[in-house]
Design an enzyme around this catalytic site. Sequence first.
Site, short mmCIF file in Angstrom:
data_model
loop_
_atom_site.label_atom_id
_atom_site.label_comp_id
_atom_site.label_asym_id
_atom_site.label_seq_id
_atom_site.Cartn_x
_atom_site.Cartn_y
_atom_site.Cartn_z
N GLU A 122 12.36 81.31 -130.96
CA GLU A 122 11.34 82.36 -131.49
C GLU A 122 11.60 82.93 -132.71
O GLU A 122 11.27 84.15 -133.00
CB GLU A 122 11.50 83.46 -130.41
CG GLU A 122 11.15 82.95 -128.83
CD GLU A 122 10.99 84.14 -127.82
OE1 GLU A 122 11.30 85.41 -128.31
OE2 GLU A 122 10.39 83.75 -126.66
N GLU A 227 10.40 79.13 -121.37
CA GLU A 227 10.51 80.44 -120.70
C GLU A 227 9.25 80.87 -120.20
O GLU A 227 8.10 81.01 -120.88
CB GLU A 227 10.91 81.34 -121.81
CG GLU A 227 12.35 81.33 -122.36
CD GLU A 227 12.85 82.42 -123.33
OE1 GLU A 227 12.22 83.23 -123.17
OE2 GLU A 227 13.50 81.95 -124.25
#
Length: 293
Positions: A122, A227
């Site tokens: 991320e 995720e």
Amino acid sequence: MKTASYILAAAATLTGVDAYWKGFNVQATRADGQCKTQADWERDFNAMKGLPGGFSSMRVYASSDCNTLANAVPAAINTGGQILASVWTQDEGHFEREKQALLSATQQHGTGWLVAVTVGSEDLYRKETSASRLAEQIYDVRGMLTTVNGGSSIQVGHVDTWTAWVDGANKAVIQACDFVGTDGYPYFQNTQANNIDQGYNLFWESTQAVRDVVNRVKPGAWVWITETGWPTAGPTENQAVPSLTNAQQYWSSVACSAFGSGHTFWYTLQDFSASPSFGVLDANYNPKYNLAC
């Protein structure tokens, strides 16, 4: 020792959920905040194996931090587990330590324990780096792995939010990846109707959006689900309410479909006192809700 490419080739001959890697994101610290020992990691692997359907794979977030690979790799080997390893990219000194920890683990233990490697997590979403620099780091890690026996067959990619992947400014990262790991949480999509009944559609719409972009930029590259989850406790996000009932519904609809449609790592095995709390197991390693599919 079997290489990761051997394991992937074997998996490709199977059908249904067994054809894909399926597992959990797993943190490197215990409930008391201390770094996990090899015995702690073995307990994690054995706990996953004992869940309905059985899970043998986990994603970790770093290589050197908390001696993650130094302790988790022997645990994986002892329990028959596998690891989706990660190399943290911030900052440059940290990046070098992470690379060396990964290199040491592959030199000492081979690559049979290794599912693949993600470079960063991320970073694009947090705007902590540029797409060009992140792409360079992916190429760097891939080149390093070619120096290890069996390492040239290890896939190297990056994990980021689905919103980062559909941003055209990040094409260079997609081009550098062997696979793209996408994170998608309808719970956090709080600018639209995101109640639990919309969770399934919102998740798969975001995943398909990433697949469409990747197919245009780098045809043939796989999109992995790295995720997703629904919290059992925490604040309400627009229409998204954390609860055991809603987490159960999200698991039954999204997890059970994801595990059968591609490589998937659920968020998360345990997270103790975090808020919102996405952990599927409590501190005593008991499931918080029914994990059968």
